[in-house]
Design an enzyme around this catalytic site. Structure first.
Site, PDB file in Angstrom:
ATOM      1  N   ASP A  16      -6.672   5.949   4.729  1.00 17.43           N
ATOM      2  CA  ASP A  16      -6.833   4.642   4.324  1.00 17.43           C
ATOM      3  C   ASP A  16      -7.564   3.548   4.878  1.00 17.43           C
ATOM      4  O   ASP A  16      -7.317   2.409   5.050  1.00 17.43           O
ATOM      5  CB  ASP A  16      -5.539   3.901   3.651  1.00 17.43           C
ATOM      6  CG  ASP A  16      -5.791   2.999   2.534  1.00 17.43           C
ATOM      7  OD1 ASP A  16      -6.686   2.847   1.909  1.00 17.43           O
ATOM      8  OD2 ASP A  16      -4.704   2.185   2.448  1.00 17.43           O
ATOM      9  N   SER A  38       0.900  -1.322   0.064  1.00 12.04           N
ATOM     10  CA  SER A  38      -0.014  -0.148   0.019  1.00 12.04           C
ATOM     11  C   SER A  38       0.969   1.224  -0.170  1.00 12.04           C
ATOM     12  O   SER A  38       0.474   2.231  -0.293  1.00 12.04           O
ATOM     13  CB  SER A  38      -0.934   0.015   1.194  1.00 12.04           C
ATOM     14  OG  SER A  38      -0.136   0.418   2.533  1.00 12.04           O
ATOM     15  N   LYS A  50     -13.009   3.838  -0.907  1.00 15.08           N
ATOM     16  CA  LYS A  50     -13.356   2.522  -1.237  1.00 15.08           C
ATOM     17  C   LYS A  50     -14.891   2.508  -2.000  1.00 15.08           C
ATOM     18  O   LYS A  50     -15.711   2.600  -1.594  1.00 15.08           O
ATOM     19  CB  LYS A  50     -13.332   1.396  -0.210  1.00 15.08           C
ATOM     20  CG  LYS A  50     -12.217   1.735   1.053  1.00 15.08           C
ATOM     21  CD  LYS A  50     -10.992   1.334   0.318  1.00 15.08           C
ATOM     22  CE  LYS A  50      -9.905   1.491   1.331  1.00 15.08           C
ATOM     23  NZ  LYS A  50      -8.656   1.392   0.779  1.00 15.08           N
TER      24      LYS A  50
END
Length: 379
Positions: free
Chosen positions: A301, A214, A330
């Site tokens: 995140d 990530s 998302k």
């Protein structure tokens, strides 16, 4: 989408009759929505073609468009799902598929097609591309093999001159997008707009010591949104809060730049970042946490609904808790573009009420999956 055209000025640069837009496979309908917005801004009649899984979308137009206008539309509309776009003609046959037992000569037809696109000056760069799909990647050996030979042939005919092709270049780039071994789209893009990387893919490698892949998302986000201003906007001595930090990939990127970080997550940080002197691990809920003092940056995140993350980031910036933010949204399985527009409206409404005019950009980056990355800052 079809619209009635206003009177057209004559093209002033290398013309094309279609926009070709690279995107993540599976997100072609969303890239098509980006192209529809571009066509609306340009007042150009277009037919959008987007086959799910092919890795690109096409906006076919009924007349030639000029490069400078195309670049302006690309800058002004701010595509979300289009990684890279170019103004194109084609597709062109580049090899005789009927011939067998002989190696096809693709250079001659490619040079001829490139000549039909030539502007007043030689092209500043040659990008030989293919769709970013499993099938498309099988064309990468052919793309590499063609590049040196085609570049040489174009230079001989004064169609290519890479001098001054770096930052600040203004001469158009030449794109060759291979559909297969016998067919390609050819087109042009303006180096001052769109992606600086072929197919919109930066060449990043997972650094040794990073706790997760990530970390590449934040690295790409910094390149994409900050560009030449990265060292000015993100540097040692600044303070940041990383929400949803575990296992620490984003905190690692910030620490490498010398920032002081509050890494907020009830989960554990992994690897060397857990002992990094720049990082303080705070075991709290990232959706509720606020620092005691305002910070320069907030990153986020967290796996949560896009609208909730949009409201959270809008609040951090509107309240002055942070000056700049990079965050992930998302995406749901359906109506993904509508959800992005909803998040954009949430953020802009919050900052409007605070009397602020923000800089907001939303892009699906190469290292994103079922998500979009956002950049938000006070002007």
């Amino acid at each position: 989408m079809r619209r009635t055209d206003p009177p057209a000025d004559p093209p002033v640069d290398a013309p094309g009759t279609a926009f070709i837009a690279h995107c993540r496979a599976g997100f072609e309908p969303e890239a098509a929505r980006d192209l529809e917005r571009m066509a609306e801004a340009a007042h150009v009649a277009s037919t959008i073609v987007a086959t799910v899984g092919c890795g690109y979308a096409i906006a076919r137009t009924g007349r030639a468009l000029d490069l400078r206008r195309a670049a302006a539309y690309l800058r002004d509309t701010g595509p979300v799902f289009v990684r890279s776009a170019f103004l194109a003609k084609g597709p062109f046959p580049i090899a005789d598929a009927a011939k067998t037992g002989a190696r096809p000569d693709r250079i001659v037809p490619l040079v001829a097609a490139a000549g039909s696109l030539r502007a007043a000056t030689p092209f500043s760069a040659l990008w030989i591309e293919h769709p970013d799909t499993n099938e498309g990647k099988r064309l990468s050996p052919l793309a590499r093999a063609l590049h040196a030979r085609l570049a040489g042939a174009l230079r001989e005919r004064e169609l290519l001159d890479e001098a001054g092709a770096g930052a600040g270049a203004s001469r158009p780039r030449l794109h060759v997008m291979l559909l297969d071994g016998a067919t390609a789209w050819l087109g042009v893009s303006d180096p001052t707009s769109g992606s600086p990387w072929p197919m919109g893919i930066p060449r990043l490698h997972l650094p040794r010591g990073a706790p997760s892949r990530s970390t590449l998302k934040l690295a790409e986000a910094c390149l994409t949104f900050l560009g030449d201003q990265e060292t000015e906007l993100l540097h040692a001595g600044m303070h940041a809060v990383d929400l949803g930090a575990a296992p620490g990939g984003w905190s690692w990127q910030l620490a490498q730049r010398g920032l002081r970080i509050l890494a907020v997550d009830n989960g554990n940080l992994q690897g060397a970042i857990a002992e990094d002197a720049h990082v303080t691990h705070v075991r709290e809920d990232g959706l509720r946490f606020r620092p005691r003092k305002p910070v320069d940056w907030v990153t986020c995140d967290i796996v949560e609904s896009p609208s909730r993350i949009a409201a959270l980031m809008g609040a951090w910036i509107a309240e002055g808790t942070a000056r700049q933010a990079i965050f992930n949204l998302k995406l749901p399985m359906k109506k993904r573009y509508d959800e992005i527009e909803r998040c954009r409206d949430i953020i802009t409404a919050m900052l409007d009420r605070a009397g602020l005019r923000p800089r907001l950009a939303l892009r699906q980056l190469y290292h994103d999956r079922e998500e979009v990355t956002g950049y938000l800052a006070r002007r």
